[in-house]
Design a protein around this motif. Sequence first.
Motif, PDB file in Angstrom:
ATOM      1  N   GLY A   1      19.977 -25.909  -2.217  1.00 29.04           N
ATOM      2  CA  GLY A   1      20.618 -25.288  -3.362  1.00 29.04           C
ATOM      3  C   GLY A   1      21.613 -26.171  -4.085  1.00 29.04           C
ATOM      4  N   ALA A   2      22.463 -25.544  -4.849  1.00 26.85           N
ATOM      5  CA  ALA A   2      23.398 -26.255  -5.709  1.00 26.85           C
ATOM      6  C   ALA A   2      24.751 -25.570  -5.712  1.00 26.85           C
ATOM      7  CB  ALA A   2      22.848 -26.342  -7.131  1.00 26.85           C
ATOM      8  N   VAL A   3      25.745 -26.289  -6.207  1.00 29.26           N
ATOM      9  CA  VAL A   3      27.130 -25.814  -6.236  1.00 29.26           C
ATOM     10  C   VAL A   3      27.702 -26.047  -7.630  1.00 29.26           C
ATOM     11  CG1 VAL A   3      29.430 -26.051  -5.212  1.00 29.26           C
ATOM     12  CG2 VAL A   3      27.408 -26.453  -3.818  1.00 29.26           C
ATOM     13  N   ASP A   4      28.509 -25.124  -8.103  1.00 28.32           N
ATOM     14  CA  ASP A   4      29.271 -25.329  -9.333  1.00 28.32           C
ATOM     15  C   ASP A   4      30.650 -25.844  -8.949  1.00 28.32           C
ATOM     16  OD1 ASP A   4      27.262 -24.385 -11.049  1.00 28.32           O
ATOM     17  OD2 ASP A   4      27.851 -22.311 -10.665  1.00 28.32           O
TER      18      ASP A   4
ATOM     19  N   HIS B   1      16.298 -20.903  -3.703  1.00 28.94           N
ATOM     20  CA  HIS B   1      17.221 -21.721  -4.479  1.00 28.94           C
ATOM     21  C   HIS B   1      18.556 -20.997  -4.485  1.00 28.94           C
ATOM     22  CE1 HIS B   1      14.051 -24.403  -5.870  1.00 28.94           C
ATOM     23  NE2 HIS B   1      13.291 -23.323  -5.911  1.00 28.94           N
ATOM     24  N   LEU B   2      19.530 -21.610  -3.855  1.00 30.96           N
ATOM     25  CA  LEU B   2      20.805 -20.930  -3.627  1.00 30.96           C
ATOM     26  C   LEU B   2      21.900 -21.561  -4.453  1.00 30.96           C
ATOM     27  CD1 LEU B   2      20.417 -20.717   0.233  1.00 30.96           C
ATOM     28  CD2 LEU B   2      20.029 -18.892  -1.408  1.00 30.96           C
ATOM     29  N   LEU B   3      22.537 -20.783  -5.292  1.00 29.61           N
ATOM     30  CA  LEU B   3      23.657 -21.257  -6.092  1.00 29.61           C
ATOM     31  C   LEU B   3      24.944 -20.676  -5.547  1.00 29.61           C
ATOM     32  CD1 LEU B   3      22.178 -20.946  -9.688  1.00 29.61           C
ATOM     33  CD2 LEU B   3      22.386 -22.990  -8.292  1.00 29.61           C
ATOM     34  N   LEU B   4      26.011 -21.396  -5.771  1.00 31.09           N
ATOM     35  CA  LEU B   4      27.324 -20.979  -5.303  1.00 31.09           C
ATOM     36  C   LEU B   4      27.766 -19.705  -6.000  1.00 31.09           C
ATOM     37  CD1 LEU B   4      30.005 -21.601  -3.796  1.00 31.09           C
ATOM     38  CD2 LEU B   4      30.699 -22.844  -5.837  1.00 31.09           C
ATOM     39  N   THR B   5      28.286 -18.779  -5.242  1.00 31.38           N
ATOM     40  CA  THR B   5      28.921 -17.607  -5.820  1.00 31.38           C
ATOM     41  C   THR B   5      30.405 -17.695  -5.566  1.00 31.38           C
ATOM     42  OG1 THR B   5      28.598 -16.333  -3.796  1.00 31.38           O
ATOM     43  CG2 THR B   5      26.873 -16.176  -5.459  1.00 31.38           C
ATOM     44  N   SER B   6      31.190 -17.179  -6.520  1.00 32.70           N
ATOM     45  CA  SER B   6      32.641 -17.358  -6.436  1.00 32.70           C
ATOM     46  C   SER B   6      33.226 -16.714  -5.192  1.00 32.70           C
ATOM     47  CB  SER B   6      33.301 -16.770  -7.693  1.00 32.70           C
ATOM     48  OG  SER B   6      32.990 -15.391  -7.813  1.00 32.70           O
ATOM     49  N   THR B   7      32.566 -15.713  -4.664  1.00 31.13           N
ATOM     50  CA  THR B   7      33.118 -15.031  -3.494  1.00 31.13           C
ATOM     51  C   THR B   7      33.037 -15.875  -2.235  1.00 31.13           C
ATOM     52  OG1 THR B   7      30.969 -14.020  -3.085  1.00 31.13           O
ATOM     53  CG2 THR B   7      32.543 -12.766  -4.403  1.00 31.13           C
ATOM     54  N   LEU B   8      32.246 -16.961  -2.282  1.00 29.57           N
ATOM     55  CA  LEU B   8      32.097 -17.803  -1.102  1.00 29.57           C
ATOM     56  C   LEU B   8      33.005 -19.009  -1.120  1.00 29.57           C
ATOM     57  CD1 LEU B   8      28.219 -17.713  -0.796  1.00 29.57           C
ATOM     58  CD2 LEU B   8      29.845 -16.537   0.665  1.00 29.57           C
ATOM     59  N   LEU B   9      33.781 -19.199  -2.181  1.00 32.72           N
ATOM     60  CA  LEU B   9      34.639 -20.379  -2.267  1.00 32.72           C
ATOM     61  C   LEU B   9      35.759 -20.330  -1.243  1.00 32.72           C
ATOM     62  CD1 LEU B   9      35.043 -20.965  -6.095  1.00 32.72           C
ATOM     63  CD2 LEU B   9      34.047 -22.524  -4.452  1.00 32.72           C
ATOM     64  N   ALA B  10      36.048 -21.479  -0.667  1.00 31.40           N
ATOM     65  CA  ALA B  10      37.172 -21.589   0.268  1.00 31.40           C
ATOM     66  C   ALA B  10      38.404 -22.052  -0.481  1.00 31.40           C
ATOM     67  CB  ALA B  10      36.836 -22.571   1.381  1.00 31.40           C
ATOM     68  N   THR B  11      39.559 -21.825   0.109  1.00 32.22           N
ATOM     69  CA  THR B  11      40.792 -22.303  -0.505  1.00 32.22           C
ATOM     70  C   THR B  11      40.956 -23.780  -0.271  1.00 32.22           C
ATOM     71  OG1 THR B  11      42.019 -21.785   1.485  1.00 32.22           O
ATOM     72  CG2 THR B  11      41.915 -20.074  -0.193  1.00 32.22           C
TER      73      THR B  11
ATOM     74  N   GLY C   1      26.001 -26.766 -11.233  1.00 36.53           N
ATOM     75  CA  GLY C   1      24.677 -26.928 -10.665  1.00 36.53           C
ATOM     76  C   GLY C   1      24.465 -28.226  -9.925  1.00 36.53           C
ATOM     77  N   ARG C   2      25.471 -28.694  -9.219  1.00 36.64           N
ATOM     78  CA  ARG C   2      25.380 -29.958  -8.491  1.00 36.64           C
ATOM     79  C   ARG C   2      24.572 -29.751  -7.211  1.00 36.64           C
ATOM     80  NH1 ARG C   2      25.974 -35.357  -9.730  1.00 36.64           N
ATOM     81  NH2 ARG C   2      26.928 -36.515  -8.003  1.00 36.64           N
ATOM     82  N   LEU C   3      23.452 -30.462  -7.074  1.00 34.88           N
ATOM     83  CA  LEU C   3      22.638 -30.348  -5.872  1.00 34.88           C
ATOM     84  C   LEU C   3      23.435 -30.791  -4.652  1.00 34.88           C
ATOM     85  CD1 LEU C   3      19.200 -31.767  -7.078  1.00 34.88           C
ATOM     86  CD2 LEU C   3      19.964 -29.387  -7.040  1.00 34.88           C
ATOM     87  N   ARG C   4      23.235 -30.097  -3.548  1.00 36.30           N
ATOM     88  CA  ARG C   4      23.985 -30.443  -2.338  1.00 36.30           C
ATOM     89  C   ARG C   4      23.496 -31.754  -1.732  1.00 36.30           C
ATOM     90  NH1 ARG C   4      23.842 -24.641  -1.777  1.00 36.30           N
ATOM     91  NH2 ARG C   4      25.975 -23.844  -1.816  1.00 36.30           N
ATOM     92  N   GLU C   5      22.199 -31.937  -1.613  1.00 35.19           N
ATOM     93  CA  GLU C   5      21.614 -33.102  -0.960  1.00 35.19           C
ATOM     94  C   GLU C   5      22.338 -33.424   0.350  1.00 35.19           C
ATOM     95  OE1 GLU C   5      19.575 -35.450  -4.714  1.00 35.19           O
ATOM     96  OE2 GLU C   5      21.215 -36.401  -3.636  1.00 35.19           O
ATOM     97  N   PRO C   6      22.145 -32.571   1.367  1.00 36.10           N
ATOM     98  CA  PRO C   6      22.919 -32.697   2.602  1.00 36.10           C
ATOM     99  C   PRO C   6      22.519 -33.906   3.426  1.00 36.10           C
ATOM    100  CG  PRO C   6      21.228 -31.025   2.842  1.00 36.10           C
ATOM    101  CD  PRO C   6      21.206 -31.444   1.400  1.00 36.10           C
ATOM    102  N   ASP C   7      23.491 -34.419   4.160  1.00 33.67           N
ATOM    103  CA  ASP C   7      23.271 -35.520   5.094  1.00 33.67           C
ATOM    104  C   ASP C   7      23.461 -34.981   6.510  1.00 33.67           C
ATOM    105  OD1 ASP C   7      22.904 -37.992   6.248  1.00 33.67           O
ATOM    106  OD2 ASP C   7      24.204 -39.050   4.878  1.00 33.67           O
TER     107      ASP C   7
END
Length: 720
Positions: free
Chosen positions: A247-250, A4-14, A271-277
């Motif tokens: 996983g999910a994203v904040d 279960h993978l949650l977003l970490t702030s260090t991975l955010l893009a500009t 905690g928004r689920l990605r639900e990829p397409d």
Amino acid sequence: MTRHLLLTSTLLATAAIAPAHADMNFNRVASFPVTANFDGAAPDETSAEIIDATADGMTLVYTDSPAGVIGVIDITDPTAPAPKGTLAVDGEPTAVSVIGNTAFVGVNTSESYTAPSGFVKAVNLADMSITASCDLGGQPDSTARAKDGSFIAIAIENERDEDLGDGRVPQMPAGDLVMIDVVEGTLECATMRRASLTGLADVAGEDPEPEFVDINDLGEVVVTLQENNHIAVVARDGGLVSHFSAGAVDLEGIDTKDERAALTFDQSQPGRLREPDGVQWIDNDHFAIANEGDMDGGARGMTVFRKDGTLVWESGASLEHAIVQIGHYPDKRSDSKGAEPEGMEFGTFDGTPYVFVMAERASVVAVYDVTDPTAPVLKQLLPSGISPEGAVAIPERGLLATANEFDGLEDGAARAHVMVYQYAEGPAAYPHLTSEGMGELTGWGAISGMVADGEGMIYAVSDSFYGYQPRIFKIDPASTPARIVEAIDVTRNGMPAQKLDMEGVVLDGDGNFWVASEGRTGRVIPHALYKVNAKGEIKKEVGLPPELMAVEKRFGFEGITLVGDTLWMPVQREWKDDPKDHVKLVSYNLETEDWGAVLYPKAAPEKGWVGLSDMSVHGDHVYIIERDNQHAGDAVTKKVYSVPLSEMVPAALGSDLPVVSKTLVRDLIPDLTSTGGYVLDKVEGLAIMSDGTAWISTDNDGVDDHSGETMFFSIGAVAK
């Protein structure tokens, strides 16, 4: 394995788009209407959903689900796509992959959600014959071809019924993954093997619903299980390589409210689920997913994983922020999935690997440079038709093609198109207008009337689509692209002014604006003029006199200009007392408060209607936009005319009105097709600088049944 993978702030893009490479960019060069592929009358509904190309890159093949056909396009000359016809496949085509000159088409023949069925069919594109057909035992959703052409993979979704049980999974039967070998271009049904995907996901693991598949150089298939919020990697023999939660994203700084009338990016979704397409391999170890969401999620962006499940990069809300800045944000979808990134494609052009992300609701293609898969860079946002679904990269020819599924026949919008882009030297042609650099995230859209000041700036108003957020935008046209540098909220008693449909704006010479609001009797929006100060505060309202209200209809004032002490407003279409194909240019004297009018002779419509849009004055003429309400190949009248001021002598309302003469200044259709797109309907803004240079803008309807594309361009000097 499950993670279960949650977003970490260090991975955010500009959020900002990276500066375009000075030498190489993607630019659209052509648009092909799907209706052109039918002999005689086209069906009432067509589409272009999934698309691929032959090995030589000269022919495109796309699925047209509503029509039950695949369509074929000759792109030998990519700037002039030519129809090659269609082929019925006896079912609903859902996907296509091409190996050599053979198209492998997934065909859904399901009788119901509980009795899914389908085939994969091989089509010889040389003679448009079906050479093989394999029963898949379920409903195919997507296909992919191995890089060496040795096999194809098919995601068998067996999709859920969204009207059953609140649309939640599990809903049996379960889906799975099918692989079939291709031997010397022939589909070998006897080699079919199934990879079970049940029991993997924490979300309804007994009912996997695979969506998109892609195959890397090793023959490994990555498959997204959208509603299950899960991803699996499968070997070519059907063995499981890995699987893990998406996983999910904040998410921060997004719009989650369905007010449909204001752009407010101050909400969050933790905690928004990605639900990829969509999914695409970048290399043999990394792949990217498009997080559209479907049941509970929708992270509005792109994520990069390693195939062992390690999260290496997350866009967060940055893609959507970039979309906001170019005016493509679909506010009507705020409470759902926002811009909805869905389809994906990958291609390496001149040594640079790119991932292309189709934002379905924003109708743009995001171009990411993934030279470093752990740090993708958003290079461009390309305009597309409405609802891009699929794409194919043809790097050896420097081409990208997209399939845009929405057919707007019933909604008065553009019909489905395939669009072609060229990777070549030169600057990016799009966007024409952006709010990037304002210091805060500023959304905009539905640009209507415009006016230029004496210092090289342009002011533009948004129309009633953003009824709870009426704004006047200050634009610097000297920037490339032109930039919105200030957004002035129009207020009444300290609150956003409601019951406005701002269609015209002019400066009064004293730092104030006069705004023309088009009335909508049924929506209780009055026909009126408003004096607005530099802070956006309404200081005066002028209603229409009884003589005009007695004959008023919808389609009222569509612009405004100031000649001396007199305001002039073009009425878009005929009111009750107007002769056919004539409309009023209405005057209001600011000193005497007298009303008057002249008649303007507009073109008779060839289809739909013809009306007036904006008006501006320069020298001894006024200049007026005259347009029909047609798109693409049906568009005829998109023009700028001039009228001598000497003829603008108003007569009393109710009397016989004089008819002014007009002279064609510019046919805008060549301008509207200059960037390879189809002709947009609403040419609504006209501003003329002090040196006579005229600027034109189009209204993107708030990205509602519209591609969201805004054109903002100069036509040079109107008076030589």
